[in-house]
Design a protein around this motif. Sequence first.
Motif, PDB file in Angstrom:
ATOM      1  N   GLU A  44       0.825  -1.205   0.000  1.00  0.00           N
ATOM      2  CA  GLU A  44       0.000   0.000   0.000  1.00  0.00           C
ATOM      3  C   GLU A  44       0.864   1.261   0.000  1.00  0.00           C
ATOM      4  O   GLU A  44       0.588   2.232  -0.713  1.00  0.00           O
ATOM      5  CB  GLU A  44      -0.899  -0.038   1.233  1.00  0.00           C
ATOM      6  CG  GLU A  44      -1.990   0.990   1.263  1.00  0.00           C
ATOM      7  CD  GLU A  44      -2.885   0.762   2.458  1.00  0.00           C
ATOM      8  OE1 GLU A  44      -2.579   1.302   3.543  1.00  0.00           O
ATOM      9  OE2 GLU A  44      -3.876   0.022   2.321  1.00  0.00           O
ATOM     10  N   SER A  47       2.370   1.874  -3.469  1.00  0.00           N
ATOM     11  CA  SER A  47       1.426   2.476  -4.406  1.00  0.00           C
ATOM     12  C   SER A  47       1.224   3.957  -4.100  1.00  0.00           C
ATOM     13  O   SER A  47       1.127   4.785  -5.011  1.00  0.00           O
ATOM     14  CB  SER A  47       0.083   1.735  -4.343  1.00  0.00           C
ATOM     15  OG  SER A  47       0.213   0.454  -4.919  1.00  0.00           O
ATOM     16  N   SER A  48       1.180   4.303  -2.828  1.00  0.00           N
ATOM     17  CA  SER A  48       1.046   5.702  -2.446  1.00  0.00           C
ATOM     18  C   SER A  48       2.236   6.520  -2.946  1.00  0.00           C
ATOM     19  O   SER A  48       2.083   7.653  -3.421  1.00  0.00           O
ATOM     20  CB  SER A  48       0.920   5.815  -0.924  1.00  0.00           C
ATOM     21  OG  SER A  48       0.837   7.165  -0.526  1.00  0.00           O
ATOM     22  N   VAL A  50       4.053   5.875  -5.603  1.00  0.00           N
ATOM     23  CA  VAL A  50       3.900   6.018  -7.047  1.00  0.00           C
ATOM     24  C   VAL A  50       3.034   7.239  -7.361  1.00  0.00           C
ATOM     25  O   VAL A  50       3.380   8.066  -8.225  1.00  0.00           O
ATOM     26  CB  VAL A  50       3.273   4.752  -7.668  1.00  0.00           C
ATOM     27  CG1 VAL A  50       2.877   5.001  -9.128  1.00  0.00           C
ATOM     28  CG2 VAL A  50       4.251   3.585  -7.594  1.00  0.00           C
ATOM     29  N   CYS A  74      -5.521   5.126  -4.224  1.00  0.00           N
ATOM     30  CA  CYS A  74      -4.107   5.117  -4.632  1.00  0.00           C
ATOM     31  C   CYS A  74      -3.699   3.758  -5.176  1.00  0.00           C
ATOM     32  O   CYS A  74      -2.925   3.659  -6.135  1.00  0.00           O
ATOM     33  CB  CYS A  74      -3.212   5.504  -3.458  1.00  0.00           C
ATOM     34  SG  CYS A  74      -3.268   7.257  -3.029  1.00  0.00           S
ATOM     35  N   ASN A  75      -4.230   2.691  -4.600  1.00  0.00           N
ATOM     36  CA  ASN A  75      -3.915   1.350  -5.072  1.00  0.00           C
ATOM     37  C   ASN A  75      -4.420   1.134  -6.500  1.00  0.00           C
ATOM     38  O   ASN A  75      -3.757   0.500  -7.324  1.00  0.00           O
ATOM     39  CB  ASN A  75      -4.531   0.305  -4.147  1.00  0.00           C
ATOM     40  CG  ASN A  75      -3.887   0.288  -2.774  1.00  0.00           C
ATOM     41  OD1 ASN A  75      -2.804   0.841  -2.571  1.00  0.00           O
ATOM     42  ND2 ASN A  75      -4.548  -0.332  -1.823  1.00  0.00           N
ATOM     43  N   ALA A  78      -2.228   3.505  -8.905  1.00  0.00           N
ATOM     44  CA  ALA A  78      -0.840   3.065  -9.069  1.00  0.00           C
ATOM     45  C   ALA A  78      -0.744   2.013 -10.168  1.00  0.00           C
ATOM     46  O   ALA A  78       0.171   2.035 -10.995  1.00  0.00           O
ATOM     47  CB  ALA A  78      -0.294   2.524  -7.754  1.00  0.00           C
ATOM     48  N   LEU A  79      -1.698   1.083 -10.200  1.00  0.00           N
ATOM     49  CA  LEU A  79      -1.703   0.083 -11.270  1.00  0.00           C
ATOM     50  C   LEU A  79      -1.907   0.762 -12.621  1.00  0.00           C
ATOM     51  O   LEU A  79      -1.232   0.426 -13.610  1.00  0.00           O
ATOM     52  CB  LEU A  79      -2.800  -0.949 -11.027  1.00  0.00           C
ATOM     53  CG  LEU A  79      -2.908  -2.027 -12.116  1.00  0.00           C
ATOM     54  CD1 LEU A  79      -1.684  -2.950 -12.080  1.00  0.00           C
ATOM     55  CD2 LEU A  79      -4.185  -2.839 -11.962  1.00  0.00           C
ATOM     56  N   VAL A 125       2.709  -3.349  -6.394  1.00  0.00           N
ATOM     57  CA  VAL A 125       1.608  -2.534  -6.908  1.00  0.00           C
ATOM     58  C   VAL A 125       0.415  -3.416  -7.267  1.00  0.00           C
ATOM     59  O   VAL A 125      -0.727  -3.085  -6.962  1.00  0.00           O
ATOM     60  CB  VAL A 125       2.070  -1.701  -8.119  1.00  0.00           C
ATOM     61  CG1 VAL A 125       0.875  -1.050  -8.819  1.00  0.00           C
ATOM     62  CG2 VAL A 125       3.056  -0.622  -7.675  1.00  0.00           C
ATOM     63  N   SER A 128      -1.300  -4.549  -4.038  1.00  0.00           N
ATOM     64  CA  SER A 128      -2.141  -3.520  -3.420  1.00  0.00           C
ATOM     65  C   SER A 128      -3.440  -3.348  -4.193  1.00  0.00           C
ATOM     66  O   SER A 128      -4.507  -3.159  -3.601  1.00  0.00           O
ATOM     67  CB  SER A 128      -1.383  -2.190  -3.326  1.00  0.00           C
ATOM     68  OG  SER A 128      -1.192  -1.609  -4.602  1.00  0.00           O
ATOM     69  N   PHE A 129      -3.378  -3.432  -5.533  1.00  0.00           N
ATOM     70  CA  PHE A 129      -4.612  -3.332  -6.320  1.00  0.00           C
ATOM     71  C   PHE A 129      -5.529  -4.506  -6.024  1.00  0.00           C
ATOM     72  O   PHE A 129      -6.744  -4.334  -5.850  1.00  0.00           O
ATOM     73  CB  PHE A 129      -4.297  -3.288  -7.818  1.00  0.00           C
ATOM     74  CG  PHE A 129      -5.535  -3.287  -8.677  1.00  0.00           C
ATOM     75  CD1 PHE A 129      -6.186  -2.096  -8.964  1.00  0.00           C
ATOM     76  CD2 PHE A 129      -6.071  -4.473  -9.163  1.00  0.00           C
ATOM     77  CE1 PHE A 129      -7.345  -2.086  -9.728  1.00  0.00           C
ATOM     78  CE2 PHE A 129      -7.232  -4.471  -9.919  1.00  0.00           C
ATOM     79  CZ  PHE A 129      -7.868  -3.277 -10.205  1.00  0.00           C
TER      80      PHE A 129
END
Length: 323
Positions: A44, A47-48, A50, A74-75, A78-79, A125, A128-129
Amino acid sequence: MAGKPSGTTLYLPKRCRHLPGWSRTSVKAPQFSTHLGLYSRTAERASSRVIREYSTSFGLATRLLPAHTRAGICNVYALVRIADEIVDGTAEEAGLDDALRRGVLDALEEETLAALERGFSANLVVHSFAMTGRAASIEESLVRAFFRSMRRDLEPVVSLSEEQYRTYVHGSAEAVGLMCLRVFLQDHQVWEEDLSRLEAGAARLGAAFQKINFLRDFAEDSQRLGRTYFPGTSPGTLNDHRKSEIIADIDADLAEARRVLPLLPPGSRRATALAAALFTELNERLRRVDAASLHQARVSVPNRVKARILAETLIPLPSGRGS
């Protein structure tokens, strides 16, 4: 919530399988009593980071979200950002030709879908997604639509038909807007009637953001990447009449999206309003420049104007039925 309107039914957000090591089916703070909890929290944070590196306006809007919702959004983004880097030049700069980039993008899609199924990925990433997707019930169809549009960028993007254009915008923008809506509604109940309106508004807002980006990035897209997304345009051919048509289309998208803002949960309503206001300001600046200028430079919103819009957005918005 208000009493049940006549002729409508209550929409209860579906829940996906529980993630091992988590205390509930949401993206709120994991329990560090397991290795997976620590790993998920690390993913997480990745991703934040990114998002912070790539988008100042988006980062500003997400700060108004509740912490657990902000993490989920954010997750998702980020992807999206990583996929963009595969098709928009970064992978090419690293020496990957079209075939290799397609292979990398296909592998990213396969890993994302597999992670949604199994609840784990070695790619932080993607993990997290998947964590967010499983908790918020993000449909596989939205993921596939997004990657389908990303693959379109590996082909010549010029003289698109209206159908090709709308298909691209659906996958690259409307699908992402619907993913975000799933995150916003994760811990909330809404009426089915309102859900339909929210989905339409989320799709229109995502489309507006994408079309605005197409216009402001017209110079780079057409000159460096050889892409022109709008039907009836090709590199060097955007004129003032066509630009006015595109601006009017964006106006309609933004107006529809603003109409449903009061139906969003309070925690996500203000952040979405800020994002819409920032892009509305950008659209107004695009309106004021001639098409010839868009062949040469990228229009942006100064930080001082962003600060003013932020202050205006902090004025309370009217509550919706589901508040």
